[in-house]
Design a protein around this motif. Structure first.
Motif, mmCIF file in Angstrom:
data_model
loop_
_atom_site.group_PDB
_atom_site.id
_atom_site.type_symbol
_atom_site.label_atom_id
_atom_site.label_comp_id
_atom_site.label_asym_id
_atom_site.label_seq_id
_atom_site.Cartn_x
_atom_site.Cartn_y
_atom_site.Cartn_z
ATOM 1 N N LYS A 155 0.826 -1.204 0.000
ATOM 2 C CA LYS A 155 0.000 0.000 0.000
ATOM 3 C C LYS A 155 0.866 1.262 0.000
ATOM 4 C CE LYS A 155 -2.541 0.744 3.632
ATOM 5 N NZ LYS A 155 -3.570 0.686 4.677
ATOM 6 N N LEU A 156 1.927 1.266 0.794
ATOM 7 C CA LEU A 156 2.826 2.420 0.814
ATOM 8 C C LEU A 156 3.611 2.549 -0.491
ATOM 9 C CD1 LEU A 156 4.169 2.289 4.473
ATOM 10 C CD2 LEU A 156 2.654 3.996 3.468
ATOM 11 N N GLN A 157 3.998 1.428 -1.092
ATOM 12 C CA GLN A 157 4.685 1.486 -2.379
ATOM 13 C C GLN A 157 3.780 2.062 -3.456
ATOM 14 O OE1 GLN A 157 6.003 -2.505 -3.114
ATOM 15 N NE2 GLN A 157 7.911 -2.257 -1.965
ATOM 16 N N ILE A 158 2.510 1.731 -3.411
ATOM 17 C CA ILE A 158 1.574 2.288 -4.387
ATOM 18 C C ILE A 158 1.422 3.784 -4.179
ATOM 19 C CG2 ILE A 158 -0.859 2.305 -5.090
ATOM 20 C CD1 ILE A 158 -0.871 -0.735 -4.568
ATOM 21 N N GLY A 180 4.493 5.486 -5.489
ATOM 22 C CA GLY A 180 4.742 5.257 -6.904
ATOM 23 C C GLY A 180 5.922 4.352 -7.183
ATOM 24 N N THR A 181 6.369 3.566 -6.216
ATOM 25 C CA THR A 181 7.507 2.675 -6.415
ATOM 26 C C THR A 181 7.098 1.212 -6.564
ATOM 27 O OG1 THR A 181 7.813 2.446 -4.024
ATOM 28 C CG2 THR A 181 9.055 4.202 -5.142
#
Length: 115
Positions: free
Chosen positions: A41-44, A47-48
């Protein structure tokens, strides 16, 4: 002839041990899945996130070979121990699934060509 009598406290401990192990395993699995969910969720958000690429052909070959080998071995052992009985299904089911995956591996390039 001697009889071994186990105390009731030892019987309780012996019966609770697998339950505690399963509960601890489930708790660890739950928190791993929760952590992975928050990480994705944090990567989304940043944007990574990179979607994992799965090689379906290699996966079907590996699982097909493993299931066919394990299933054939189990089928042989169950046939020797119990003859033709419902126990034999414990080996025949993974064998058939493994064969189906190997057939999928063989026809997969033909599926890709039709797209």
């Amino acid at each position: 002839m001697t009889q071994s009598i186990t105390s009731s406290a030892a019987q309780v401990i012996i019966s609770i041990t697998p339950i505690v192990g399963i509960v601890f395993g489930a708790v660890i699995l739950f928190f791993y899945i929760l952590w992975h969910h928050h990480e994705v969720k944090l990567q989304i958000k940043t944007g990574t996130f990179v979607s994992p690429k799965i090689n379906v052909k290699a996966f079907s070959l590996l699982t097909g070979l493993l299931l066919t080998g394990v299933g054939a071995t189990l089928s042989l052992v169950f046939a020797i121990l119990g003859g033709l009985s419902y126990m034999l299904l414990g080996g025949l089911i993974p064998t058939v699934i493994g064969i189906c995956l190997l057939v999928f591996y063989k026809i997969y390039p033909k599926i890709e060509e039709t797209k």
